[in-house]
Design a protein around this motif. Structure first.
Motif, short mmCIF file in Angstrom:
data_model
loop_
_atom_site.label_atom_id
_atom_site.label_comp_id
_atom_site.label_asym_id
_atom_site.label_seq_id
_atom_site.Cartn_x
_atom_site.Cartn_y
_atom_site.Cartn_z
N LYS A 1 0.83 -1.22 0.00
CA LYS A 1 0.00 0.00 0.00
C LYS A 1 0.86 1.26 0.00
O LYS A 1 0.33 2.36 -0.20
CB LYS A 1 -0.90 0.02 1.23
N LEU A 2 2.16 1.10 0.24
CA LEU A 2 3.05 2.25 0.36
C LEU A 2 3.36 2.86 -1.00
O LEU A 2 3.71 2.15 -1.94
CB LEU A 2 4.35 1.81 1.05
N LYS A 3 3.24 4.18 -1.09
CA LYS A 3 3.56 4.89 -2.32
C LYS A 3 4.99 5.44 -2.23
O LYS A 3 5.34 6.14 -1.29
CB LYS A 3 2.58 6.05 -2.54
N ILE B 1 12.02 10.12 6.95
CA ILE B 1 11.94 8.68 6.70
C ILE B 1 10.51 8.36 6.27
O ILE B 1 9.54 8.78 6.92
CB ILE B 1 12.33 7.89 7.96
N ILE B 2 10.37 7.63 5.18
CA ILE B 2 9.05 7.31 4.64
C ILE B 2 8.38 6.19 5.44
O ILE B 2 7.18 6.23 5.72
CB ILE B 2 9.17 6.89 3.15
N PHE B 3 9.18 5.20 5.81
CA PHE B 3 8.61 4.01 6.46
C PHE B 3 9.63 3.45 7.43
O PHE B 3 10.82 3.36 7.13
CB PHE B 3 8.27 2.96 5.39
N TYR B 4 9.13 3.07 8.60
CA TYR B 4 9.98 2.46 9.63
C TYR B 4 9.19 1.36 10.31
O TYR B 4 8.03 1.54 10.69
CB TYR B 4 10.42 3.50 10.67
N ALA C 1 6.25 1.50 -6.32
CA ALA C 1 5.69 0.58 -5.32
C ALA C 1 6.73 -0.47 -4.93
O ALA C 1 7.78 -0.62 -5.57
CB ALA C 1 4.43 -0.10 -5.86
N ILE C 2 6.41 -1.21 -3.86
CA ILE C 2 7.26 -2.30 -3.39
C ILE C 2 6.58 -3.62 -3.74
O ILE C 2 5.41 -3.85 -3.39
CB ILE C 2 7.47 -2.24 -1.86
N ASP C 3 7.28 -4.49 -4.45
CA ASP C 3 6.78 -5.83 -4.74
C ASP C 3 7.31 -6.82 -3.70
O ASP C 3 8.37 -6.60 -3.10
CB ASP C 3 7.21 -6.29 -6.13
N ILE C 4 6.58 -7.91 -3.53
CA ILE C 4 6.91 -8.90 -2.51
C ILE C 4 7.23 -10.24 -3.15
O ILE C 4 6.55 -10.68 -4.08
CB ILE C 4 5.73 -9.08 -1.52
N ASP C 5 8.27 -10.88 -2.65
CA ASP C 5 8.57 -12.26 -3.02
C ASP C 5 9.05 -12.98 -1.75
O ASP C 5 9.29 -12.35 -0.71
CB ASP C 5 9.64 -12.33 -4.12
#
Length: 393
Positions: free
Chosen positions: A73-75, A177-180, A237-241
């Motif tokens: 969900k993070l932009k 910082i955008i995300f922590y 965006a951030i993809d997940i694996d």
């Protein structure tokens, strides 16, 4: 209070596990506190403390699924970068007196003076029980909290959450910082290179407290691993694996081994559940499914059995099933499949069956326990009453 008293107390025992995924093969000390005199009261207090403290866990992540759902969900933009930090030797570097002061301040906000002082006294008593036995000798660490004690994680959380509220909140509020997020002693940070550099982040975070040392890991080729996830930075965006350590052997309990089917299938339930619940792309989910089938085949599992398990789990996920809280558990020792002639009698009752094995690798290779109570231990107090010198005869 009988259930808080250890009937046959023994000193905590130390074992060493090699971190085979580390290049220098560092050793992870593991202390078993289950038979320690303070174990039961420590476990009881750890459960009660969260209610008395009202810790908010604002910057914590509970599992990889929650983290993955937050990250998708993070932009972000092309200036965003990822970095992780590991807190080196967290438990042994927790400052006890400082943390007790923080705990007392937290408790005072929501409790009266009497409850606060009683809890602080119990915590001090438990934390003073920081010792272990190794090769028939008793050792006492000079600092930190007891590794393996049920209360240690809560004590570490109190200390770290206070630091985060004091120092990191202002960086997040300023959008530096955008995300922590943090999972115990592992930290993930996403930042914008137009506002801050990784060097500044590393410098600032290592100045937060003199007891703590944070080791950074930078992203490579737009990817970084955190928990069991591989985070892939795309332009927006951030993809997940799914991430597997290079030392992963993909060995599970062999299908032909003399173990309960429930134990054999547990690893595949986890792998399939992770594959089905994580927000993977269709392509990555297909690759992961083939990987699971390969692991199963290498451990002599019929592919039809794994496919059937996947179908059952998918069906269960689509049907709303309520858990029966009235179910009780009974444990049976598994020697062979013939035990099921007995356990099948409980099929239509409110009793669920659990099995314990007698032929695990650990049980077969573990050396016989030595009775350390044969040695007489004398405790001679020195000038410092809080730190006894322990002698052996």
């Amino acid at each position: 209070m009988k259930y808080l008293t250890q009937k046959n107390p023994q000193p905590p025992t130390l074992k060493a596990q090699i971190k085979i995924h580390n290049p220098d093969n560092a050793i992870r000390p593991v202390v078993n506190n289950m038979n320690a005199p303070s174990y039961k009261i420590s476990k009881f207090l750890a459960k009660k403390l969260n209610g008395y403290l009202n810790l908010d866990y604002q910057f914590n992540v509970t599992d990889s699924l929650t983290l993955a759902n937050d990250l998708i969900k993070l932009k972000i933009d092309q200036n965003s970068r990822m970095i992780t930090f590991d807190i080196k030797d967290l438990y042994v570097n927790i400052p006890i007196e400082e943390t007790l002061q923080i705990t007392e301040a937290y408790l005072s906000k929501h409790n009266n003076e009497r409850i606060t002082q009683q809890i602080i006294m119990l915590i001090q008593t438990i934390l003073n029980q920081n010792y272990f036995s190794f090769q028939n000798k008793i050792y006492r660490p000079e600092k930190g909290v007891s590794m393996g004690s049920p209360i240690s994680n809560t004590i570490a959380e109190i200390f770290l959450q206070n630091l985060e509220q004091s120092y990191l909140k202002q960086l997040l509020d300023a959008n530096t910082i955008i995300f922590y997020t943090r999972y115990v002693d592992d930290i993930l940070i996403i930042y914008n290179t137009t506002h801050i550099t990784p060097e500044i982040i590393n410098d600032q975070i290592n100045k937060i407290h003199p007891n703590l040392h944070f080791t950074p890991t930078h992203e490579q080729n737009n990817t970084i691993n955190f928990l069991d996830l591989l985070l892939i930075r795309q332009p927006t965006a951030i993809d997940i694996d799914i991430f597997r350590k290079p030392t992963t052997t993909d060995t599970t309990i062999n299908f032909t081994s003399n173990h309960p089917t429930e134990h054999k299938m547990a690893a595949y339930r986890h792998l399939i559940h992770r594959m089905l619940t994580l927000p993977l792309t269709t392509k990555r989910r297909k690759i992961e499914w083939q990987k699971i089938l390969t692991i199963a085949s290498n451990n002599n599992f019929p592919s039809q059995l794994i496919m059937k398990l996947k179908a059952q789990m998918q069906h269960k996920a689509q049907t709303n099933t309520t858990k029966d809280e009235n179910k009780k558990w009974a444990t049976f020792t598994y020697y062979s499949s013939k035990i099921r002639k007995i356990t099948n009698l409980f099929k239509h009752t409110n009793i669920k069956i659990a099995f314990q094995s007698t032929n695990t690798i650990q049980q077969l290779t573990e050396p016989r326990k030595q009775d350390i109570t044969k040695n007489t231990i004398k405790v001679a107090y020195t000038n410092c009453p809080a730190k006894p010198a322990i002698k052996h005869t």
